[in-house]
Scaffold this motif. Structure first.
Motif, short mmCIF file in Angstrom:
data_model
loop_
_atom_site.label_atom_id
_atom_site.label_comp_id
_atom_site.label_asym_id
_atom_site.label_seq_id
_atom_site.Cartn_x
_atom_site.Cartn_y
_atom_site.Cartn_z
N PRO A 231 0.82 -1.23 0.00
CA PRO A 231 0.00 0.00 0.00
C PRO A 231 0.84 1.27 0.00
O PRO A 231 0.47 2.25 -0.65
CB PRO A 231 -0.83 -0.13 1.29
CG PRO A 231 -0.91 -1.58 1.55
CD PRO A 231 0.41 -2.14 1.10
N SER A 232 1.97 1.25 0.74
CA SER A 232 2.84 2.44 0.76
C SER A 232 3.44 2.69 -0.62
O SER A 232 3.53 3.84 -1.07
CB SER A 232 3.95 2.25 1.79
OG SER A 232 3.42 2.09 3.09
N ILE A 233 3.85 1.60 -1.30
CA ILE A 233 4.39 1.75 -2.67
C ILE A 233 3.31 2.28 -3.60
O ILE A 233 3.57 3.16 -4.44
CB ILE A 233 4.95 0.40 -3.17
CG1 ILE A 233 6.19 0.01 -2.35
CG2 ILE A 233 5.30 0.49 -4.65
CD1 ILE A 233 6.72 -1.36 -2.68
N PHE A 234 2.09 1.75 -3.46
CA PHE A 234 0.98 2.22 -4.29
C PHE A 234 0.71 3.70 -4.05
O PHE A 234 0.51 4.47 -5.00
CB PHE A 234 -0.27 1.39 -3.99
CG PHE A 234 -1.49 1.84 -4.76
CD1 PHE A 234 -1.63 1.56 -6.10
CD2 PHE A 234 -2.48 2.56 -4.12
CE1 PHE A 234 -2.75 1.98 -6.80
CE2 PHE A 234 -3.60 2.99 -4.80
CZ PHE A 234 -3.73 2.69 -6.15
N ILE A 235 0.70 4.11 -2.77
CA ILE A 235 0.48 5.53 -2.44
C ILE A 235 1.60 6.38 -3.03
O ILE A 235 1.35 7.47 -3.57
CB ILE A 235 0.40 5.70 -0.91
CG1 ILE A 235 -0.88 5.06 -0.38
CG2 ILE A 235 0.46 7.18 -0.52
CD1 ILE A 235 -0.94 4.98 1.13
#
Length: 490
Positions: A231-235
């Motif tokens: 999720p952090s990479i996606f954000i």
């Protein structure tokens, strides 16, 4: 490093910082949810163990009462049998006296020997006050555990021993092990049993239960990669993509504005060069033109004293037309620097109306004025204003050819304390949107014999007065609107 590359690097840094901060919040929230699940599962397990122990203790309390009031072996054995039948996790209950003799047994006399009792390494207590005794046998994946409790009745010691079927307890734990893997170990670290499926990425909590010498481990799925890192990479990618799109839009707009500015500068330079060239050329043409005009007059005086030859009229008219064009070229290069005064706009419009009235009547064109009663003054060149009005009237006259009930209307308004509005309207052929967009461009004309400089010069003069001129969209005809700063005090 190019500015655009610097912006991209700044976007990456900003997106990275934001994604790390959001990732930290996600991780904290995820850990809190996992810990809450662990705590809830732990409470449920402890509640089941508490129920297990409290119900087992009730047997000991009942035996204290029975043994205090009765020695009936048959009755006591039946009581033990009823209880080990009643509680599914109890396989066998028996009582030993202080001589380690089995005196009561739920499975009948002589069923259990002291060797059966001694084979258990640990005697698990009913209460925290009970103690553990170490015996011969190790608990290697046992199916049963021995729970013992000491009773003192009429100055005589008894030991109540209950063989506990751990599979029953295991089945209870299975009901809450859908999300977790639960392991129960003895105090040696030997695994008693394990329920629940294993996971690739896990988090475990281990604790000792107070009333039983066992270690309980609760293991749950803990996927930092899928729940936090991805999720952090996606954000990060979303923020970087948004910033990059905004940067590209900003850069595209900046490049376009810069390109338009360069084009405008090039056009201005082009016009300046054209104006300079036009002025120089006009000066060069005017000198021989004056000589030619003089020689034509001398020739006419010699050969056409009565002015009967129409050819001389044609030559004079064409020379005048050439002279007008050359004069407009002079204005294009550098408009005549006429003195500015406080001009009565209403009076100037009346003067031009009288000046043009005869020519307009000859072309069946009616001109009407709508002027305020009080005079309105503006600080400008009256000759230049007259030049603009005459140019607009001439354009309207050309557009009103073959128009029935042709008319020109001039309206003067004082819109506010700072500006006056001059509306010049005709009911002629009108203009297309394409013509309206180009009408103030230099050298643009729709006439066969026009120079394309009249409206350009008019716009330039009005802008020199800090005013504006625009052409309005009409259903028919053409309307020019001129805004001029008004004089505050006279």
């Amino acid at each position: 490093m190019k500015p655009f590359n610097k912006i991209i690097i700044l976007n990456i840094v900003f997106a990275l910082i934001v994604s790390i901060l959001i990732g930290a919040l996600i991780s904290k929230n995820y850990n809190n949810r996992i810990n809450q699940r662990f705590d809830t599962t732990k409470e449920i397990i402890n509640l089941k163990i508490d129920t297990f122990i409290s119900e087992s203790n009730s047997i000991s309390e009942s035996l204290t009462t029975i043994l205090s009031n009765s020695n009936d072996e048959k009755f006591i054995n039946q009581f033990l049998k009823d209880n080990h039948t009643r509680y599914t996790w109890i396989d066998h209950i028996y009582i030993l006296n202080n001589k380690n003799q089995i005196v009561y047994d739920s499975k009948g006399p002589n069923y259990t020997s002291i060797e059966d009792f001694n084979q258990y390494k640990y005697h698990f207590p009913f209460t925290q006050k009970s103690t553990l005794s170490s015996k011969k046998r190790s608990l290697d994946r046992p199916k049963t555990l021995l729970l013992t409790n000491r009773l003192k009745i009429k100055n005589q010691d008894y030991t109540v021993a209950a063989e506990i079927n751990m599979n029953s307890f295991k089945n209870e734990i299975k009901l809450i092990a859908k999300r977790f893997q639960i392991q129960v170990q003895d105090i040696d670290g030997t695994q008693i049993y394990q329920v629940g499926k294993s996971h690739k990425h896990t988090k475990t909590i281990t604790y000792f239960y107070n009333n039983l010498p066992v270690t309980i481990s609760i293991t749950g799925q803990y996927s930092v990669i899928t729940r936090v890192i991805l999720p952090s990479i996606f954000i990060f990618l979303v923020i970087f993509l948004i910033l990059t799109i905004l940067t590209l839009i900003f850069k595209s707009r900046s490049d376009r504005l810069e390109h338009e500015k360069l084009i405008e500068q090039a056009n201005n330079e082009k016009l300046r060069l054209i104006g300079t060239l036009a002025a120089n050329t006009a000066h060069e043409i005017k000198n021989p033109l004056t000589s030619i005009n003089g020689f034509i007059e001398l020739t006419r005086m010699k050969y056409d004293q009565n002015q009967q030859d129409n050819h001389f009229n044609i030559i004079t008219e064409e020379l005048d037309r050439i002279n007008n064009i050359v004069t407009q070229f002079l204005y294009l290069g550098k408009p005549t620097n006429l003195a500015y005064t406080n001009v009565n706009i209403s009076q100037t419009i009346k003067d031009i109306e009288q000046f043009s009235k005869y020519e307009l009547e000859q072309n069946n064109i009616n001109i009407s004025l709508s002027l305020p009663e009080e005079p309105i003054y503006a600080f400008l060149s009256e000759d230049q204003l007259k030049q603009i009005l005459i140019n607009l009237i001439q354009n309207s006259k050309d557009a009103l050819t073959d128009v029935h009930n042709a008319s020109i209307e001039i309206q003067l308004l004082k819109t506010n304390t700072k500006q006056i509005k001059l509306v010049f309207k005709d009911n002629g052929k009108g203009m297309s949107k394409e013509v309206q967009q180009k009408v103030f461009d230099p050298f643009f004309t729709t006439k066969d014999s026009g120079s394309g400089l009249g409206l350009y010069l008019s716009k330039k003069l009005i802008e020199d007065w800090d005013g504006t001129i625009s052409v309005a969209n009409n259903t028919e005809g053409t309307t020019f609107i001129i805004m001029i700063p008004v004089v505050k005090h006279i």
